[in-house]
Design an enzyme around this catalytic site. Structure first.
Site, PDB file in Angstrom:
ATOM      1  CE1 TYR A 256      24.054  10.396 -11.312  1.00 17.16           C
ATOM      2  CE2 TYR A 256      26.148   9.880 -12.462  1.00 17.16           C
ATOM      3  CZ  TYR A 256      24.966  10.349 -12.493  1.00 17.16           C
ATOM      4  OH  TYR A 256      24.462  11.020 -13.520  1.00 17.16           O
ATOM      5  CG  HIS A 306      20.050   6.834 -10.691  1.00 21.65           C
ATOM      6  ND1 HIS A 306      21.283   7.373 -10.371  1.00 21.65           N
ATOM      7  CD2 HIS A 306      19.161   7.615 -11.320  1.00 21.65           C
ATOM      8  CE1 HIS A 306      21.061   8.700 -10.627  1.00 21.65           C
ATOM      9  NE2 HIS A 306      20.005   8.727 -11.233  1.00 21.65           N
TER      10      HIS A 306
END
Ligand SMILES: *[C@@H]1O[C@H](CO)[C@@H](O)[C@H](O)[C@H]1NC(C)=O
Ligand SMILES: *[C@@H]1O[C@H](CO)[C@@H](O)[C@H](O)[C@H]1NC(C)=O
Ligand SMILES: *[C@@H]1O[C@H](CO)[C@@H](O)[C@H](O)[C@H]1NC(C)=O
Ligand SMILES: *[C@@H]1O[C@H](CO)[C@@H](O)[C@H](O)[C@H]1NC(C)=O
Length: 330
Positions: A256, A306
């Site tokens: 995400y 990430h």
């Protein structure tokens, strides 16, 4: 009247008309010369999507941007916008794999008894010119002297553990919005809006608790039981917008988006001009916070969740296309 007399009369009337007209016009332009000029000039040119000289939302100039930019998603949640499509809810719930989530609609109901139920900032148009600074926490801000430039924006958006005290020359004094999640929370002063990024239903329960009873002390790590923040200045990042950022802007890279990227996307959708500071590595290629001296090389470029390189690529692309202005510091 004889013919010559009639001619004379007509000529006189015409002259009188011209004099009157000129006097009225002259009088008006003398009183308000600039107003008159601009009123007239503005009619000749069509008005842009915003009131600034340059507008971020100008879509004609870049197909890559136009394909992705969708202003019909609201970055912040209201009661009305809290209903999630089934696939969005499942995706969001998967982010931190919460085992036994509480009843979402009941939590939302409690949430909007505590925080304002408003559609913030959906006011773009030719009369608005909102400038924003998005301030990341990179060590490249050290000795940058960006402080006054950052403070000059309408919105100054900071994130996570960001601090200003002792670093004002480089990072500025003002914070209008502070983006955080429960595990990265800090106390705020009464003039700052809190933007909570929820990764799970428990995060929504946490903000309710942190503003009231203080009963939630642990998520997957210990969290602040109470937070100093004005209740009427608490906002929640929308899970639907969150998914749009991930699908459309990151094209599914990483698990995400990072807080920095989510903050940048918030700014792009509610501001007309965006300046970006404190993103990326410092001049030595190190990734660290501007308030820390320890250079833990690469520590949070790849945290596993990430894709920092891809996020930075998209940020660079936005800068190349003059959608944001990137200040790289030193
Ligand atoms: C923008 O998002 C809305 C949903 O909020 C969707 O219905 C619409 O098709 C999207 N527009 C584009 C051009 O993708
Ligand atoms: C959540 O609560 C609402 C209202 O209390 C109820 O109608 C709904 O069925 C509940 N949902 C689940 C999944 O239990
Ligand atoms: C906010 O805090 C300042 C001092 O930090 C105080 O002077 C001011 O009255 C406060 N405003 C509100 C609305 O509480
Ligand atoms: C970022 O951009 C560079 C140069 O265009 C490219 O080589 C690299 O593969 C990109 N990285 C990611 C993760 O997209």
């Amino acid at each position: 009247m004889s013919l010559p007399k009639l001619r004379k009369f007509q000529a006189l009337t015409l002259l009188l008309c011209i004099i009157t007209f000129t006097m009225v016009l002259f009088n008006y332009t003398l009183r308000e010369p600039s107003a008159y000029f601009f009123k007239y000039a503005f009619r000749l040119f069509p008005r842009g999507p915003c009131g600034c000289r340059r507008c971020l939302a100008e879509l004609e100039d870049d197909p890559w941007f136009a394909e992705r930019f969708n202003q019909s998603f609201h970055p912040l949640m209201s009661r009305k916008g809290s209903l999630l499509p089934e696939d969005t809810y499942r995706w969001w719930q998967w982010l931190q794999a919460e085992r036994q989530p509480a009843n979402y609609s009941e939590v939302i109901d409690k949430l909007f008894q505590i925080i304002p139920d408003k559609e913030f900032y959906m006011d773009s148009g030719p009369d608005r010119c909102r400038t924003c600074s998005v301030v990341g926490n990179s060590g490249n801000l050290k000795d940058s002297r960006y402080g006054p430039l950052i403070d000059a924006s309408d919105f100054v958006i900071r994130m996570n553990q960001a601090r200003t005290e002792g670093f004002e020359k480089d990072v500025g004094y003002r914070t209008t919005h502070h983006v955080m999640y429960p595990e990265s929370a800090v106390d705020l002063d009464n003039g700052t809006y809190l933007i909570l990024i929820p990764f799970k239903t428990l995060d929504l329960e946490w903000i309710i608790s942190a503003l009231t009873t203080g009963t939630i002390k642990y998520t997957y790590v210990p969290v602040m039981p109470n937070i100093r923040a004005s209740r009427d200045k608490v906002m929640v990042y929308s899970p639907s917008f969150f998914k749009y950022v991930y699908d459309t802007w990151l094209e599914g890279h990483g698990r995400y988006p990072s807080t920095g990227f989510l903050a940048l996307m918030f700014a792009i959708h509610v501001c007309d001009q965006v300046n970006v500071y404190g993103f990326g590595a410092d001049q030595y290629g190190n990734w660290h916070h501007y308030w820390e001296n320890n250079l833990v090389g690469g520590a949070f470029r790849q945290t596993g969740v990430h894709d920092g390189d891809h996020e930075y690529n998209v940020t660079l692309l936005l800068a190349d296309k003059h959608k944001v202005k990137l200040f790289r510091g030193r």
